[in-house]
Scaffold this active site. Sequence first.
Site, PDB file in Angstrom:
ATOM      1  N   ASP A 174     -68.233 -22.040  18.961  1.00 22.57           N
ATOM      2  CA  ASP A 174     -69.053 -20.833  19.013  1.00 22.57           C
ATOM      3  C   ASP A 174     -69.991 -20.671  17.819  1.00 22.57           C
ATOM      4  OD1 ASP A 174     -67.347 -20.645  21.136  1.00 22.57           O
ATOM      5  OD2 ASP A 174     -67.098 -18.491  20.982  1.00 22.57           O
ATOM      6  N   TYR A 206     -66.254 -14.408  26.437  1.00 30.58           N
ATOM      7  CA  TYR A 206     -65.312 -13.982  25.404  1.00 30.58           C
ATOM      8  C   TYR A 206     -65.964 -13.132  24.326  1.00 30.58           C
ATOM      9  CZ  TYR A 206     -60.792 -16.115  26.337  1.00 30.58           C
ATOM     10  OH  TYR A 206     -59.563 -16.400  26.859  1.00 30.58           O
TER      11      TYR A 206
HETATM   12 CU   LIG Z   1     -58.366 -17.520  25.762  1.00 31.07          CU
END
Ligand SMILES: [Cu+2]
Length: 691
Positions: A345, A429
Site C-alpha cells: 500500500d 481496505y
Molecule cells: Cu484482511
Amino acid sequence: MTADAAIKPESGRRLHRLHPFSSLTAHEIVTAATIVRQNAGLRHLVDADSVVTKAITLLEPPKHLMVQYLDIEHGDTLQDERFTIPRRAEVQYCIKGTTQMYTSVVCLALAQESSQVTEPKHHQGIMDPIEHAVFFDVVGSSPEWAAAVSSLGLPADVELSYEPWPYGADKDTGPNPPRYIRGVAYARGLSGSHPETNKFSFPLPLCPVVDVAKKAVVRIDPMPTDGIANERISSPSSGPNWTTGTALDGCQPNDYHPDLLPPSRQDLRPLHLVQPEGVSFTVTDGSLVEWQKWQFRVRFDFREGIVLHDVRYDDRSLFYRLSLSEMTVPYADPRSPYHVKQGFDLGDAGAGAVANSLRLGCDCLGSIYYFDGVVNTMEGGAITIPNAICLHEEDGGVLWKHTNDKTKAAVSARSRVLVIQTTMTLGNYDYILAWRFDQAAGITYEVSATGIVSTNLIDPGTSSRWGTVVSPRALAQNHQHLFCVRLDPAIDGYQNSVQVEESVPLPLDDEVNIYGNAWEVKKRHIEKSGFEDADPLCNRTFKIVNETKINSISGNPTGYKIIAPPSQMLLAHPSSVAAKRAKFAQHHLWVSKYRDGDLWAGGKFTTNSYEETDGLSSYVARAENVRNDDLVVWVTMGITHIPRVEDFPVMPTEKLRLTLKPADFFSRNPAIDVPTNVQNLPSRHAMAAGA
Ligand SMILES: [Cu+2]
C-alpha cells in the site's frame, strides 16, 4: 551542481525559514514539480505537460548534518548562530504513456535540479490517477467488455464498478510484467440505486485487463468461481432481486451505509469527552508537538503518511525517526489470476496520497488539533487534504495504582495518552495508523484494520478452501496483512545496540537448581546487520540499548524494549514471487546499519515488483557492524486474516500493536509524578445503589 554541494551547511543567514523536518509545502511541491517538468521536457524532447510527477517527497538532509543541527537546536546556541540546511525534494516522474521512471532531486532553496537518474526498467512507478482515468475510459467504451458483461445476463441498466489492481508479476512474466491494469469488477446496483450501495456483495466473474498505454482491453480474464459443494450453505432467505436469473443469481445486498440499513439501535446515550481548560499539548513551528515531557516533530509524507522526527522525552533523545515503512497484503488463492493478488500500500499508492480527511467526533473524539496534508498531483500541482492527521488526548485507563493492604489507602493515577493518527483508504481496505504516547514514556504504534474484505464470486451452494463465504455468493479469500515499522533509534545518543534476552529454564542439578524452579535471562547482542525471529516460548525480547549509558540503579545500559506480537510471517512459498518481493515480511525483526535513503522495506519501487532487490533484505546483506553503532531496527508484524462472516459488510477494527517501553532508562517509574486527580468534572456512579 551536485546534490552534496547543495546541502553544505551555511552559517549565519537562514536561507529557508522552514525546519528541515517540516512537511513539504504546496509552494515547495509546485516549485519542485515545475523545475522538473521544464527540465524533463527539454531532456526528453516532450512538452512539459507530458511529464507525470508520480511522487514528490521531502528528501531529508543527510543524518550527519541533521545530528549537528539538532545538537545546536537543543543546546544553548543562540538562534542566529545556527546553520541552515537547504531543503530538498525528490521527484519521481515518467513521461505520460510510458513506464520508464526517473528520479530527480531539487534543491528548493536554489530552485535547481541537482541530480537526475534513470531508474532500472523494472522500477515501475505507482499506479496513478491518470492511468486509472484511462482505464475507466477504456472499459466504459469497450465493445468487447460490453459483450462480455451482456453474456452475464445482467439487467441493461446495471451499473458496474471496478477496483483497479496492478497486473502483478509471476514466474511467467519475469521481472518486467506489462503495465496493465486488472479491473476487478463489481455490479454496484441498478441505475438510480443509492450511490453507497456495497458493491462487494456483487462480484463479477470476469475481469477486463487493460493496457493503459495503448488504451485497449488486452483480454478478459474469467475469474474462477468454483467451490466445493456444501449443503450446509442454505439458499439466501432474502428472496429474489435484480440478480435473479443472471450470473450473479443469489447475490444479496449487504450494506453498511446507514441510509441502506434499518434504523440503528436507539439505546445509546451521549458520551462526551470534555476538556474544560483545553488540551495539554502545544503545536508550534508548524510541526513541533510538545506534551507533558514529550517532544517530537510531525511530518506528512506522500508515501509514508505520518513520519515522526527527533522524538525526545524530558530532553533526552529516544528516536531520530519513526515511520511505517511498508505493508503487504498477499492473498492465498492459487487460482489464476488470484495468484497475483498482493498489495504494497505504501509503495504502490502512498499512505499520504490516499489519506482521508478526518472528521470531528467520528474519527477522533474530544478536542482535536488537525494537520492538513499536502500532496503532489500527477500534473505537477499540489492539493491539500484537510485534516489529514489528527492529534488529540485520550483517557488511557489506569496508569498505576496501589492499595495499601494494611491501611486500605488507595493511590492511583489515571493515564492520559497523546494520539497522532491518520487513516488511509486503498480500495476496499481502510487502515487507521496511530502513534500513541503515554505518560510512562512508552510509545505504541497501532494499526487498526477496517473497511471491506475483498470479495470474488463463488458458485451457489459451495464453499472454498481458499477463503470464507461472507455474503451469499461472495467469497472473501484468506490473506495476510504484514506491516514493517521502521525505528531509527537515538537512545541517549545515536550509537546504539540491540540486545536479545531469552528467559530459559536451568537444568536440574545438585548445586544451583536443586528444587527445579530456577530459570535465568540469557543475553546476547546483535553484532552484524541481519534478522531475528520472535520466540514466545523463550520470551525472546529485543531491546535497543546504549551501552555507554548505564543506569545507576540496575547497572544495565539504558534502553527501550520492543514489544511486538510474534505474528505469523508470510506464508507464500519462499520461491514464489509473492515471497521474493516481500522478504521483509519473512522475519520479525531486522537490524541494519544506518545509511541515508535506506527507508523502504519492500524496495523503493514495489508496483509490479518481481523481487525485493533494493529493500530491507539488501540493506542487511551488507553484513555491517550494528553494535555500538548508528543502526535501524525494523519490526514486521501482521495479521493472518481468515475472514469471518462478521467481517462483512464492513469489518470491525482489528488492532495490531507495537510498543516501545523504557527498560532501565529511568531511575524509577517515570509516571510517578502524574497527579492522582486532575479531573475537574468528577465521575459519578452510573446508577443508584440497588438500581
Ligand atoms: Cu484482511
